[in-house]
Design an enzyme around this catalytic site. Structure first.
Site, PDB file in Angstrom:
ATOM      1  N   TYR A   7       0.848  -1.310  -0.102  1.00  0.00           N
ATOM      2  CA  TYR A   7      -0.074   0.004  -0.064  1.00  0.00           C
ATOM      3  C   TYR A   7       0.850   1.277   0.013  1.00  0.00           C
ATOM      4  O   TYR A   7       0.253   2.274  -0.516  1.00  0.00           O
ATOM      5  CB  TYR A   7      -0.933   0.082   1.100  1.00  0.00           C
ATOM      6  CG  TYR A   7      -2.158  -0.988   1.214  1.00  0.00           C
ATOM      7  CD1 TYR A   7      -2.086  -1.629  -0.079  1.00  0.00           C
ATOM      8  CD2 TYR A   7      -3.062  -1.130   2.184  1.00  0.00           C
ATOM      9  CE1 TYR A   7      -3.308  -2.899   0.173  1.00  0.00           C
ATOM     10  CE2 TYR A   7      -4.151  -1.856   1.851  1.00  0.00           C
ATOM     11  CZ  TYR A   7      -4.120  -3.001   0.943  1.00  0.00           C
ATOM     12  OH  TYR A   7      -5.173  -3.855   0.969  1.00  0.00           O
ATOM     13  N   LYS A  48       2.987 -15.622   1.853  1.00  0.00           N
ATOM     14  CA  LYS A  48       2.840 -16.272   0.489  1.00  0.00           C
ATOM     15  C   LYS A  48       4.151 -16.568   0.065  1.00  0.00           C
ATOM     16  O   LYS A  48       4.760 -16.265  -0.896  1.00  0.00           O
ATOM     17  CB  LYS A  48       2.219 -15.219  -0.415  1.00  0.00           C
ATOM     18  CG  LYS A  48       1.835 -16.061  -1.762  1.00  0.00           C
ATOM     19  CD  LYS A  48       0.470 -16.895  -1.780  1.00  0.00           C
ATOM     20  CE  LYS A  48       0.595 -17.544  -3.100  1.00  0.00           C
ATOM     21  NZ  LYS A  48      -0.575 -18.855  -2.960  1.00  0.00           N
ATOM     22  N   ASP A  58      -3.440 -18.130   0.910  1.00  0.00           N
ATOM     23  CA  ASP A  58      -4.874 -18.547   0.397  1.00  0.00           C
ATOM     24  C   ASP A  58      -5.404 -19.855   1.576  1.00  0.00           C
ATOM     25  O   ASP A  58      -6.529 -19.835   1.330  1.00  0.00           O
ATOM     26  CB  ASP A  58      -4.358 -19.140  -0.985  1.00  0.00           C
ATOM     27  CG  ASP A  58      -3.162 -19.988  -1.146  1.00  0.00           C
ATOM     28  OD1 ASP A  58      -2.418 -19.764  -0.022  1.00  0.00           O
ATOM     29  OD2 ASP A  58      -3.083 -20.624  -2.041  1.00  0.00           O
ATOM     30  N   ASP A  68      -5.596  -6.813   5.426  1.00  0.00           N
ATOM     31  CA  ASP A  68      -6.892  -6.016   5.223  1.00  0.00           C
ATOM     32  C   ASP A  68      -8.013  -6.852   4.719  1.00  0.00           C
ATOM     33  O   ASP A  68      -9.060  -6.827   5.135  1.00  0.00           O
ATOM     34  CB  ASP A  68      -6.348  -5.190   4.032  1.00  0.00           C
ATOM     35  CG  ASP A  68      -7.409  -4.019   3.693  1.00  0.00           C
ATOM     36  OD1 ASP A  68      -8.698  -4.030   4.248  1.00  0.00           O
ATOM     37  OD2 ASP A  68      -7.463  -3.399   2.371  1.00  0.00           O
ATOM     38  N   ASP A  87     -11.336  -8.517   7.502  1.00  0.00           N
ATOM     39  CA  ASP A  87     -12.819  -8.269   6.970  1.00  0.00           C
ATOM     40  C   ASP A  87     -13.519  -9.530   6.881  1.00  0.00           C
ATOM     41  O   ASP A  87     -14.618  -9.685   7.394  1.00  0.00           O
ATOM     42  CB  ASP A  87     -12.774  -7.511   5.585  1.00  0.00           C
ATOM     43  CG  ASP A  87     -13.141  -5.946   5.925  1.00  0.00           C
ATOM     44  OD1 ASP A  87     -12.753  -5.238   6.816  1.00  0.00           O
ATOM     45  OD2 ASP A  87     -13.454  -5.353   4.832  1.00  0.00           O
TER      46      ASP A  87
END
Ligand code: NAD
Length: 358
Positions: free
Chosen positions: A139, A190, A222, A246, A250
């Protein structure tokens, strides 16, 4: 305890008022020595000063020990240019204060097990803490942009970048938090594809040697997404970078059913923090007394626990929430047959009564 409130827009002021009501009740019971100030942010600040994060708000935030934010934004300000939007105030204060760690608990109160979209037997007793790195990663990484290639085609690009010190800082916090809970950290990466997370995994392994009493595991993102909806109770503390955090936070949030129940904390290196409900300003119900104030109230409990180290007061507020739910009180968003519907203020007053032991 020098606390700044930033009620913001929409239901922000309504839920913040009840959170402060509960905070003052806890102050009376535990002698916390609370001082509460207030400043403008978001749309309310745009209306008064022409910008979403006025200088005096930032100065007050820097001077406070902790900040309690309501929510910002709403259709009234949606057509302003990006730099002047309410959300800019939020991003601005987070980066100005160096809030690098975002803590998002996902706790399912047993009384609300039916509110989750997952089967009650999968989520009952859920208690996860997601620790997300908030000021680094893709980000913020440079270079970034959209460029035009020699063949005339446009190409978008971003850079995922973490230095060892950034990883160590968030990792250490996750281990420390795990020590106060179930003593398990799951680091999400990852590392089979991204070098930046190969380093992430290495640093987590190094850190683990300082915490022999905490169990460290690793999971690819994943798989983590899949496990969160398959068997979420396997997790205690999850730590991950900005992008994965992020998304996963959620997803974990929704396991608990209602967005009106979810608090969050963003901490700096010294434990100073900004505490806020996960939900937004909910313009559709603003000003009607329909907002669930529990996310804001639970944000106050997090503040007492993490910035002020007052676990007893935090426990008491969380227990009051449990008692009020046990008594069948519900705001509209978590209402089920057989329960009694209360408005925002009614919920705050019931919590205060529970704290007083009435
Ligand atoms: P939202 O979270 O405001 O609302 C989503 C839905 O959940 C709505 O139906 C709302 O009524 C309901 N809801 C949310 N909080 C509730 C509560 N405490 N009690 C009962 N019901 C609740 O998200 P949105 O509608 O996507 O966004 C509305 C505005 O909020 C936008 O301007 C957005 O930019 C802003 N926003 C701000 C923040 C923040 O301040 N941190 C976060 C998200 C969205």
């Amino acid at each position: 305890m020098n606390i700044l409130t930033l009620p913001g827009d929409g239901i922000g002021p309504e839920v913040t008022a009840e959170a402060v009501r509960v905070l003052r009740e806890a102050d009376r019971r535990f002698g916390l020595g609370v001082q509460v100030g207030e400043a403008l942010i978001g749309g309310a600040a745009i209306d008064a000063h022409g910008k979403p994060l006025p200088d005096e708000t930032l100065a007050a935030a820097r001077a406070a020990d902790a900040i309690l934010l309501g929510a910002v934004g709403g259709p009234r300000w949606d057509n302003l240019e990006r730099a002047l939007r309410p959300e800019k105030g939020l991003l601005g204060i987070r980066s100005a204060l160096g809030l690098f760690a975002n803590l998002r608990p996902a706790i399912l109160y047993p009384q609300l097990a039916d509110a989750s979209t997952l089967k009650p037997e999968v989520v009952a007793g859920l208690d996860i803490l997601i620790v997300r790195e908030l000021t680094g990663g893709i980000y913020f990484g440079e270079p970034r942009g959209i460029r035009t290639l020699d063949n005339g085609e446009r190409q978008g690009f971003n850079t995922d970048v973490y230095s060892e010190s950034e990883i160590r800082r968030i990792g250490r916090l996750a281990f420390e938090l795990a020590r106060k809970r179930g003593r398990r950290v799951c680091s999400v990466d990852k590392a089979n594809v991204l070098e930046v997370t190969v380093l992430w995994r290495e640093v987590m392994e190094q850190l683990a040697t300082d915490y022999p009493d905490v169990e460290l595991s690793h999971m690819y993102v994943d798989n983590a997404a899949m496990q969160l909806v398959r068997a979420p109770r396997q997790f205690d503390v999850m730590v991950t970078g900005n992008l994965f955090g992020d998304i996963l936070s959620d997803a974990a949030a929704m396991l608990t059913g209602s967005i009106g129940m979810l608090p969050s904390a963003s901490l700096d290196a010294s434990g100073k923090g900004m505490y806020e409900p996960v939900h937004g300003s909910a313009p559709d119900i603003a000003g009607q007394g329909k907002a669930n104030p529990l996310a804001a109230v639970l944000s106050v409990a997090m503040m007492l626990r993490y910035t002020f180290g007052h676990a007893r007061a935090a426990d008491a507020i969380e227990a009051a929430v449990g008692q009020v739910l046990d008594a069948g009180l519900r705001t509209g968003d978590i209402m089920t047959p057989g329960c009694r519907q209360v408005d925002t203020r009614g919920m705050g007053e019931a919590l205060c009564a529970a704290l007083r032991g009435d």
